[in-house]
Design a protein around this motif. Structure first.
Motif, mmCIF file in Angstrom:
data_model
loop_
_atom_site.group_PDB
_atom_site.id
_atom_site.type_symbol
_atom_site.label_atom_id
_atom_site.label_comp_id
_atom_site.label_asym_id
_atom_site.label_seq_id
_atom_site.Cartn_x
_atom_site.Cartn_y
_atom_site.Cartn_z
ATOM 1 N N CYS A 1 -6.733 0.942 -5.615
ATOM 2 C CA CYS A 1 -6.338 -0.435 -4.977
ATOM 3 C C CYS A 1 -7.640 -1.331 -4.193
ATOM 4 O O CYS A 1 -8.105 -1.073 -3.510
ATOM 5 C CB CYS A 1 -5.051 0.198 -4.469
ATOM 6 S SG CYS A 1 -4.447 -1.326 -2.931
ATOM 7 N N CYS B 1 -7.923 -1.654 -1.752
ATOM 8 C CA CYS B 1 -8.223 -1.483 0.147
ATOM 9 C C CYS B 1 -8.655 -0.016 -0.311
ATOM 10 O O CYS B 1 -9.002 0.928 0.940
ATOM 11 C CB CYS B 1 -6.604 -0.546 0.772
ATOM 12 S SG CYS B 1 -5.816 1.012 -0.220
ATOM 13 N N HIS C 1 -2.155 2.760 -5.192
ATOM 14 C CA HIS C 1 -0.400 2.154 -3.907
ATOM 15 C C HIS C 1 0.000 0.695 -5.982
ATOM 16 O O HIS C 1 -0.933 0.534 -6.367
ATOM 17 C CB HIS C 1 -1.769 1.768 -3.408
ATOM 18 C CG HIS C 1 -1.938 2.097 -2.484
ATOM 19 N ND1 HIS C 1 -2.297 1.285 -1.364
ATOM 20 C CD2 HIS C 1 -1.774 3.695 -2.039
ATOM 21 C CE1 HIS C 1 -2.702 2.492 -0.339
ATOM 22 N NE2 HIS C 1 -2.535 3.636 -0.745
ATOM 23 N N HIS D 1 0.350 -0.942 -0.021
ATOM 24 C CA HIS D 1 -0.004 0.004 0.302
ATOM 25 C C HIS D 1 1.495 1.148 -0.159
ATOM 26 O O HIS D 1 0.243 2.424 0.706
ATOM 27 C CB HIS D 1 -1.186 0.220 1.321
ATOM 28 C CG HIS D 1 -2.103 -1.369 1.133
ATOM 29 N ND1 HIS D 1 -3.119 -1.353 0.359
ATOM 30 C CD2 HIS D 1 -1.661 -2.333 1.629
ATOM 31 C CE1 HIS D 1 -3.476 -2.613 -0.004
ATOM 32 N NE2 HIS D 1 -2.840 -3.232 1.141
HETATM 33 ZN ZN ZN Z 1 -3.932 0.009 -0.863
#
Ligand code: ZN
Length: 321
Positions: free
Chosen positions: A169, A171, A176, A159
Motif C-alpha cells: 500500500c 502507506c 490494504h 488501510h
Molecule cells: Zn495502507
C-alpha cells in the motif's frame, strides 16, 4: 449575521468560502494554488481566508485537510502532500490569528460528513462513505455521529488489510484495500499483466489512468475488464468487513474510480454478496454514488463547524449532548 468560513486544503488548491446560517450557498468564495511542496503554505492559507473574511461576522472556521491529523488538538501530524506541515498546529494558529474557534478533520471524514448532512446520506443514522481515487478514504457516521476515534484517527477504511501477502500500500504496509482498488493499484495491476504477456489494447505505462482503463474495458479489452473486476472483488471483501463492524443503512461511493460504474460495481456487489457475514446486512442497504462532487470538502468543513458550535452551545447551556 454569523458566518462560517469553510476551508478545503488540497494538494493542488486551497479553497475558502463564507456561508451564512442555514445555507450551503456561499456568500463569497476564493480559490488559490496551494503550491503544497513550496514553503509558505500557511501564508497562502491566511490570504485565502482573508479574501472571504467579514470583520465581526465570523463565528467559526472549519478545515478539511489531508491527514493524518489530530482533530481533537487541531494538529496536522504529517501529510506527504504538504511537507512543511509536520506536527503543525494549524487550528490553534488560526484560532489565535482570527479569534474564533477552528475545527479540523481529514478530507475523507469530512466528505462523508458533508454527504450525510447535505448530500446522498441525508436521513440515515448509520452511513459508510468511501472515496476511491488515488487512494481509498473513508468516513463513517454511526448513530448520528461522525466517528473520529480516541486519537482522531478512526475510520481509515482504505488501510483495512485484505491480504497480508498482497501488494504494498502507499502507506508501506502490504495488502490494504487501497493497494487493490485505488486508481494507481488498478494501473499497477494492468502494467504487471502486460509485463507477464497478457494481450491488451493498452500500452504499458505507469501513469495509466482509471479513465483510460475504463475506456478500454468498455471497448471489450479483457485485461481492462479483469482489472476492474479484481478491484471490485477486493472492494467487496473490504465492504463486507465494514458492514460487520458498522452495520450501515447506506454505502456512498465517491472518487474518480467510482466513475467506472458497472465495470467496478457489478463485480463489487457480487463479491459483497459472497463475503458478507450475514445476508441480513444487505436488507434495505442503499448503495449509491456521492452527490456533492468537488464541494464535498468545503461542505464537510462547514458541517463540522456547525455541528461543533451546536454541541458547544448545548454544553454551555448545561444539556446532555
Ligand atoms: Zn495502507
Amino acid at each position: 449575521m454569523s458566518l462560517i468560513i469553510a476551508i478545503d486544503i488540497g494538494g493542488t488548491h486551497i479553497r475558502t468560502a463564507a456561508y451564512p446560517p442555514g445555507s450551503i450557498k456561499p456568500l463569497a468564495h476564493h480559490k488559490t494554488r496551494s503550491l503544497a511542496q513550496t514553503p509558505g503554505v500557511f501564508d497562502r492559507l491566511l490570504k485565502a481566508i482573508e479574501a472571504v473574511w467579514q470583520e465581526g461576522k465570523v463565528s467559526a472556521l472549519g478545515i478539511a485537510s489531508p491527514g493524518p491529523l489530530d482533530p481533537h488538538s487541531g494538529i496536522i501530524l504529517d501529510t506527504p502532500n504538504i511537507p512543511e506541515w509536520a506536527n503543525f498546529p494549524v487550528a490553534p494558529k488560526l484560532s489565535e490569528r482570527f479569534g474564533v474557534p477552528v475545527y479540523l478533520d481529514n478530507d475523507a471524514n469530512l466528505a462523508g460528513l458533508a454527504e450525510w448532512q447535505y448530500g446522498a446520506g441525508r436521513g440515515h443514522s448509520d452511513m459508510v462513505y468511501l472515496t476511491i481515487s488515488t487512494g481509498v478514504g473513508g468516513g463513517v457516521i454511526s448513530n448520528n455521529h461522525l466517528i473520529q476515534g480516541y486519537r482522531g484517527m478512526g475510520a481509515e477504511l482504505g488501510h483495512m488489510m485484505i491480504d497480508p501477502n498482497g501488494p504494498l500500500c502507499g502507506c508501506g504496509h502490504p495488502g490494504h484495500i487501497e493497494s487493490f482498488s485505488s486508481g494507481p493499484a488498478i494501473a499497477r495491476y494492468v502494467n504487471e499483466r502486460i509485463q507477464a504477456g497478457d494481450k491488451t489494447t493498452l500500452q504499458a505505462d505507469p501513469n495509466l489512468t482509471p479513465a483510460q482503463i475504463a475506456d478500454a474495458a468498455l471497448k471489450g479489452d479483457r485485461l481492462a475488464i479483469s482489472a476492474y473486476a479484481r478491484a471490485g472483488e477486493y472492494l467487496g471483501m473490504a465492504v463486507a468487513n465494514y458492514l460487520a463492524i458498522f452495520d450501515p443503512s447506506i454505502l456512498i461511493f465517491g472518487g474518480g474510480v467510482s466513475q467506472a460504474g458497472d465495470l467496478l460495481f457489478k463485480p463489487f456487489e457480487e463479491s459483497l454478496r459472497r463475503h458478507v457475514f450475514h445476508p441480513h446486512y444487505l436488507d434495505n442497504l442503499t448503495i449509491t454514488r456521492a452527490a456533492l462532487g468537488d464541494d464535498a470538502g468545503l461542505l464537510g468543513a462547514l458541517a463540522l463547524a456547525r455541528l461543533s458550535l451546536a454541541e458547544k452551545e448545548k454544553v454551555s447551556a448545561g444539556q446532555d449532548v
